[in-house]
Every structure is written in C-alpha cells, then in structure tokens.
Motif scaffolding. Structure first.
Motif, PDB file in Angstrom:
ATOM      1  N   LYS A 134     -11.129  -5.172 -11.651  1.00 37.45           N
ATOM      2  CA  LYS A 134     -10.714  -6.017 -10.531  1.00 37.45           C
ATOM      3  C   LYS A 134      -9.474  -6.850 -10.812  1.00 37.45           C
ATOM      4  O   LYS A 134      -8.823  -7.319  -9.884  1.00 37.45           O
ATOM      5  CB  LYS A 134     -11.873  -6.935 -10.115  1.00 37.45           C
ATOM      6  CG  LYS A 134     -13.019  -6.193  -9.449  1.00 37.45           C
ATOM      7  CD  LYS A 134     -14.173  -7.137  -9.108  1.00 37.45           C
ATOM      8  CE  LYS A 134     -15.321  -6.379  -8.481  1.00 37.45           C
ATOM      9  NZ  LYS A 134     -16.489  -7.269  -8.217  1.00 37.45           N
ATOM     10  N   TRP A 135      -9.134  -7.058 -12.089  1.00 42.04           N
ATOM     11  CA  TRP A 135      -7.938  -7.850 -12.401  1.00 42.04           C
ATOM     12  C   TRP A 135      -6.700  -7.277 -11.727  1.00 42.04           C
ATOM     13  O   TRP A 135      -5.786  -8.033 -11.348  1.00 42.04           O
ATOM     14  CB  TRP A 135      -7.719  -7.903 -13.925  1.00 42.04           C
ATOM     15  CG  TRP A 135      -7.370  -6.576 -14.518  1.00 42.04           C
ATOM     16  CD1 TRP A 135      -8.220  -5.682 -15.089  1.00 42.04           C
ATOM     17  CD2 TRP A 135      -6.069  -5.976 -14.564  1.00 42.04           C
ATOM     18  NE1 TRP A 135      -7.544  -4.552 -15.493  1.00 42.04           N
ATOM     19  CE2 TRP A 135      -6.220  -4.712 -15.182  1.00 42.04           C
ATOM     20  CE3 TRP A 135      -4.795  -6.381 -14.143  1.00 42.04           C
ATOM     21  CZ2 TRP A 135      -5.141  -3.854 -15.392  1.00 42.04           C
ATOM     22  CZ3 TRP A 135      -3.718  -5.523 -14.355  1.00 42.04           C
ATOM     23  CH2 TRP A 135      -3.897  -4.271 -14.966  1.00 42.04           C
ATOM     24  N   ALA A 136      -6.636  -5.956 -11.575  1.00 47.50           N
ATOM     25  CA  ALA A 136      -5.428  -5.315 -11.036  1.00 47.50           C
ATOM     26  C   ALA A 136      -5.180  -5.681  -9.584  1.00 47.50           C
ATOM     27  O   ALA A 136      -4.041  -5.609  -9.099  1.00 47.50           O
ATOM     28  CB  ALA A 136      -5.529  -3.800 -11.182  1.00 47.50           C
ATOM     29  N   ARG A 137      -6.225  -6.099  -8.882  1.00 52.10           N
ATOM     30  CA  ARG A 137      -6.085  -6.481  -7.478  1.00 52.10           C
ATOM     31  C   ARG A 137      -5.840  -7.986  -7.326  1.00 52.10           C
ATOM     32  O   ARG A 137      -5.644  -8.469  -6.207  1.00 52.10           O
ATOM     33  CB  ARG A 137      -7.340  -6.075  -6.703  1.00 52.10           C
ATOM     34  CG  ARG A 137      -7.607  -4.556  -6.691  1.00 52.10           C
ATOM     35  CD  ARG A 137      -6.536  -3.810  -5.920  1.00 52.10           C
ATOM     36  NE  ARG A 137      -6.737  -2.370  -5.903  1.00 52.10           N
ATOM     37  CZ  ARG A 137      -7.498  -1.710  -5.043  1.00 52.10           C
ATOM     38  NH1 ARG A 137      -8.188  -2.365  -4.134  1.00 52.10           N
ATOM     39  NH2 ARG A 137      -7.575  -0.396  -5.095  1.00 52.10           N
ATOM     40  N   ASN A 138      -5.866  -8.702  -8.440  1.00 51.53           N
ATOM     41  CA  ASN A 138      -5.702 -10.165  -8.427  1.00 51.53           C
ATOM     42  C   ASN A 138      -4.830 -10.580  -9.606  1.00 51.53           C
ATOM     43  O   ASN A 138      -5.213 -11.413 -10.425  1.00 51.53           O
ATOM     44  CB  ASN A 138      -7.069 -10.847  -8.512  1.00 51.53           C
ATOM     45  CG  ASN A 138      -8.025 -10.392  -7.423  1.00 51.53           C
ATOM     46  OD1 ASN A 138      -7.948 -10.852  -6.295  1.00 51.53           O
ATOM     47  ND2 ASN A 138      -8.925  -9.483  -7.763  1.00 51.53           N
TER      48      ASN A 138
ATOM     49  N   LYS B 201      -0.700  -3.255  -5.930  1.00 48.69           N
ATOM     50  CA  LYS B 201      -0.459  -4.700  -5.807  1.00 48.69           C
ATOM     51  C   LYS B 201       0.101  -5.266  -7.106  1.00 48.69           C
ATOM     52  O   LYS B 201       0.995  -6.119  -7.081  1.00 48.69           O
ATOM     53  CB  LYS B 201      -1.750  -5.435  -5.419  1.00 48.69           C
ATOM     54  CG  LYS B 201      -2.158  -5.251  -3.965  1.00 48.69           C
ATOM     55  CD  LYS B 201      -3.321  -6.174  -3.612  1.00 48.69           C
ATOM     56  CE  LYS B 201      -3.662  -6.078  -2.134  1.00 48.69           C
ATOM     57  NZ  LYS B 201      -4.759  -7.003  -1.757  1.00 48.69           N
ATOM     58  N   PHE B 202      -0.427  -4.805  -8.219  1.00 46.88           N
ATOM     59  CA  PHE B 202       0.069  -5.238  -9.522  1.00 46.88           C
ATOM     60  C   PHE B 202       1.538  -4.839  -9.692  1.00 46.88           C
ATOM     61  O   PHE B 202       2.365  -5.642 -10.135  1.00 46.88           O
ATOM     62  CB  PHE B 202      -0.801  -4.605 -10.604  1.00 46.88           C
ATOM     63  CG  PHE B 202      -0.421  -4.961 -12.011  1.00 46.88           C
ATOM     64  CD1 PHE B 202      -0.135  -6.268 -12.383  1.00 46.88           C
ATOM     65  CD2 PHE B 202      -0.376  -3.971 -12.990  1.00 46.88           C
ATOM     66  CE1 PHE B 202       0.191  -6.590 -13.697  1.00 46.88           C
ATOM     67  CE2 PHE B 202      -0.052  -4.279 -14.302  1.00 46.88           C
ATOM     68  CZ  PHE B 202       0.239  -5.583 -14.655  1.00 46.88           C
TER      69      PHE B 202
ATOM     70  N   ASP C 112       0.810  -1.210   0.000  1.00 48.46           N
ATOM     71  CA  ASP C 112       0.000   0.000   0.000  1.00 48.46           C
ATOM     72  C   ASP C 112       0.846   1.263   0.000  1.00 48.46           C
ATOM     73  O   ASP C 112       0.314   2.360   0.150  1.00 48.46           O
ATOM     74  CB  ASP C 112      -0.931   0.011   1.213  1.00 48.46           C
ATOM     75  CG  ASP C 112      -1.938  -1.124   1.162  1.00 48.46           C
ATOM     76  OD1 ASP C 112      -2.378  -1.448   0.051  1.00 48.46           O
ATOM     77  OD2 ASP C 112      -2.266  -1.677   2.220  1.00 48.46           O
TER      78      ASP C 112
ATOM     79  N   TYR D 218      -4.148   2.644  -7.499  1.00 48.63           N
ATOM     80  CA  TYR D 218      -4.994   1.448  -7.610  1.00 48.63           C
ATOM     81  C   TYR D 218      -4.184   0.229  -8.032  1.00 48.63           C
ATOM     82  O   TYR D 218      -4.567  -0.906  -7.743  1.00 48.63           O
ATOM     83  CB  TYR D 218      -6.110   1.716  -8.628  1.00 48.63           C
ATOM     84  CG  TYR D 218      -7.073   0.567  -8.799  1.00 48.63           C
ATOM     85  CD1 TYR D 218      -8.074   0.325  -7.870  1.00 48.63           C
ATOM     86  CD2 TYR D 218      -6.985  -0.289  -9.895  1.00 48.63           C
ATOM     87  CE1 TYR D 218      -8.971  -0.730  -8.029  1.00 48.63           C
ATOM     88  CE2 TYR D 218      -7.867  -1.349 -10.062  1.00 48.63           C
ATOM     89  CZ  TYR D 218      -8.855  -1.563  -9.125  1.00 48.63           C
ATOM     90  OH  TYR D 218      -9.727  -2.604  -9.273  1.00 48.63           O
ATOM     91  N   TYR D 219      -3.057   0.456  -8.696  1.00 45.54           N
ATOM     92  CA  TYR D 219      -2.262  -0.640  -9.253  1.00 45.54           C
ATOM     93  C   TYR D 219      -1.117  -1.074  -8.335  1.00 45.54           C
ATOM     94  O   TYR D 219      -0.222  -1.800  -8.775  1.00 45.54           O
ATOM     95  CB  TYR D 219      -1.682  -0.209 -10.608  1.00 45.54           C
ATOM     96  CG  TYR D 219      -2.713   0.200 -11.623  1.00 45.54           C
ATOM     97  CD1 TYR D 219      -3.378  -0.739 -12.411  1.00 45.54           C
ATOM     98  CD2 TYR D 219      -3.051   1.543 -11.791  1.00 45.54           C
ATOM     99  CE1 TYR D 219      -4.331  -0.349 -13.342  1.00 45.54           C
ATOM    100  CE2 TYR D 219      -3.998   1.938 -12.720  1.00 45.54           C
ATOM    101  CZ  TYR D 219      -4.638   0.991 -13.488  1.00 45.54           C
ATOM    102  OH  TYR D 219      -5.581   1.382 -14.409  1.00 45.54           O
TER     103      TYR D 219
ATOM    104  N   HIS E  36       3.706  -7.157  -7.669  1.00 43.45           N
ATOM    105  CA  HIS E  36       3.885  -8.465  -8.314  1.00 43.45           C
ATOM    106  C   HIS E  36       4.946  -8.388  -9.414  1.00 43.45           C
ATOM    107  O   HIS E  36       5.828  -9.254  -9.515  1.00 43.45           O
ATOM    108  CB  HIS E  36       2.563  -8.942  -8.921  1.00 43.45           C
ATOM    109  CG  HIS E  36       1.564  -9.433  -7.923  1.00 43.45           C
ATOM    110  ND1 HIS E  36       1.853 -10.415  -6.992  1.00 43.45           N
ATOM    111  CD2 HIS E  36       0.260  -9.088  -7.726  1.00 43.45           C
ATOM    112  CE1 HIS E  36       0.783 -10.655  -6.259  1.00 43.45           C
ATOM    113  NE2 HIS E  36      -0.192  -9.868  -6.681  1.00 43.45           N
TER     114      HIS E  36
END
Length: 296
Positions: A274-278, A56-57, A10, A53-54, A60
């Motif tokens: 939602k893909w960006a969080r997973n 987490k992405f 975060d 917003y990205y 990764h």
C-alpha cells in the motif's frame, strides 16, 4: 510535461524502447523531463505486481523533477506471455533485463543524466544484484520494502521455520511439479516460472545468491559493492521486516542511508504494497537523497 503527468495519474508513460527477452518483449516506459539531464530513476517492480500499480508513485517522483523509467518483468503486466509449463526464466534473466532497460535509457537520455535504480521487494533484490554485478552503471540504488528471504533473518520461531523456511521450499517444489507457480490461485506472487521460484527458495534456504544458469559470484560482488544505498522499510510489512532488509543490505559495505516510512509519514494505512499508493512524502525523501548523492 510535468503538468501532463500530474493530471494523468492513471495514464502510463510513453514507450521509449523495447528489450528483447527470450519469448518476451519488455516495453520500457519513461516519464521524461524537459531538462534531459535530470536524474533518471529506473523502477524494478515486486513479484506479481504490474508496473501500472506504481503510477501514482511515478507521478510523485516526476513532479519533483526526476525522470522515471518503468517496465513489466517477464510474464507480468504487459510483458506477456504469462508463465506456463516449460517457461524458463529466473533471477539472472531479471538482472539481465534490468541491464537491457538501462541500455534503452542510454539510447534516449544523455549520458550526463545520472542514473539510479529503485526496486520494490523482489525488484529490490534484483536492483542490488545488478548494481553489484555492474559497478558504476548507476550512481545509487534505492530499496523499498525489500530484503533477503534468508529464513534466519525473520523474527519469531514459528514464522522463521514454517513460513520463511518450509513455505518457500514447498512453493519451489510445487512449482517444479506443476511446471510453473500459479500464484494467482494461492494469493502469492502471481504466475511465475519455476526457475524464478527455485532461485528465490534457494536464497531463503542457504542465504547465498547462487542464481541458476549464472557464473557470476554475486556474494563476492556484493562484498565489493561501494554504490550508495537508500533502504526504506515500511509500517506493517511482515514480508520484508527491518531484519530482512538489514540482511540484504548488510551483505555489502556500501554506504547506506536507512529510513522507515510510517503511517504518520504517509497519512494513510501502509503495508508491503500500500505504500506505493500513498508515497508523496517518500518520493520527497528519495529526491532529497538523490540530490545529496549528486553533491558528494
């Protein structure tokens, strides 16, 4: 450094420079690697979506050894002020700003570190246009949940005409009347300058990339593009279905790798955002594709 980013999903990455963009100042943030020659990915966000917003992405991608650069476009996130009546920016400004971000990268990262551009939704369109107008600036481009807004590219008669033709034209007209697009009031796109929404609606109506205030023939540039592309569609994405992605990427003869990111791949619910969080598995695909491009 990798462990620090991984532990602070975060926490925004450090600022490495700034782009002067009219009345806006774009802070360029980068999660760098100890090896300065690691590949660099520049992330262009979707309309109305802040760079944060990205996070987490970004984490990764960074964990896989990539250097990741992010920024907020004009009027979005930390790049204030927000659009108001009289604010003037459009697609060409966003293309220029992406080029400015790459200039900042050039000041910090060695030229021997290969550059890649990655865009989500509107960011994917900007990534494509920039890559076409500036051949050789990046080694490859990744488009995620993106596509042309050409209404003819959307399935279903009702959706094609009412949502994807009349809808964008109504938004452009209302933006002109109000002096900006108050997207936060209508649940679409965030607050945007009229010029941006008119460029968006024009492409949807005409299928041509004619940007306000630009003398670049983007349709011709796209027809010459040879930079490798990775295009990724996602489950439950009504805003950018596969047909819209094909319409965007099909405007160029560039070598293209197609992937579809499913809920089974992600292990979570997906849609246009939602893909960006997973995106753990998706980040792996992107890393593998980049390494493959570099081996060619």
């Amino acid at each position: 450094m990798d462990e620090v980013i991984a532990e602070k999903l975060d926490a925004p990455a450090p600022v490495i420079g700034e782009v002067a963009a009219g009345e806006h100042r774009i802070k360029v943030r980068a999660a760098l690697q100890d090896d300065p020659e690691s590949p660099v990915v520049v992330l262009a966000p979707a309309m109305g979506v802040p760079a944060g917003y990205y996070l987490k992405f970004v984490a990764h991608l960074h964990r896989l050894g990539l250097q990741v650069v992010s920024y907020d476009v004009r009027g979005q996130g930390e790049t204030g002020p927000r659009a108001t009546r009289g604010t003037r920016f459009g697609y060409q400004d966003f293309v220029d700003d992406l080029d400015g971000v790459l200039d900042v990268v050039d000041q910090v990262v060695p030229a021997t570190a290969p550059r890649f551009a990655l865009g989500h939704s509107l960011g994917g369109q900007i990534t494509m246009l920039h890559t076409a107008a500036h051949p050789g600036r990046v080694r490859g481009a990744v488009l995620i949940a993106s596509g042309s807004v050409n209404y003819r590219a959307y399935p279903g008669r009702l959706r094609r005409y009412y949502y994807n033709l009349l809808g964008p034209q109504a938004i452009a007209a209302l933006s002109t009347l109000l002096g900006c697009w108050p997207g936060e009031r209508f649940g679409f796109g965030g607050r945007q300058a009229t010029g941006l929404m008119r460029d968006w609606a024009r492409q949807g109506r005409t299928a041509r990339w004619r940007l306000s205030g630009s003398d670049v023939d983007y349709d011709a540039a796209l027809a010459r593009l040879s930079t490798p592309l990775l295009t990724v569609t996602v489950d439950n994405d009504a805003l950018a279905p596969g047909s819209a992605m094909d319409d965007l990427a099909g405007s160029t003869p560039a070598p293209r790798t197609r992937r579809h990111y499913s809920e089974a791949d992600a292990g979570a619910r997906l849609d246009h955002f939602k893909w960006a969080r997973n995106a753990g598995e998706l980040a792996t695909w992107i890393d593998e594709w980049i390494r493959g491009v570099l081996r060619r």
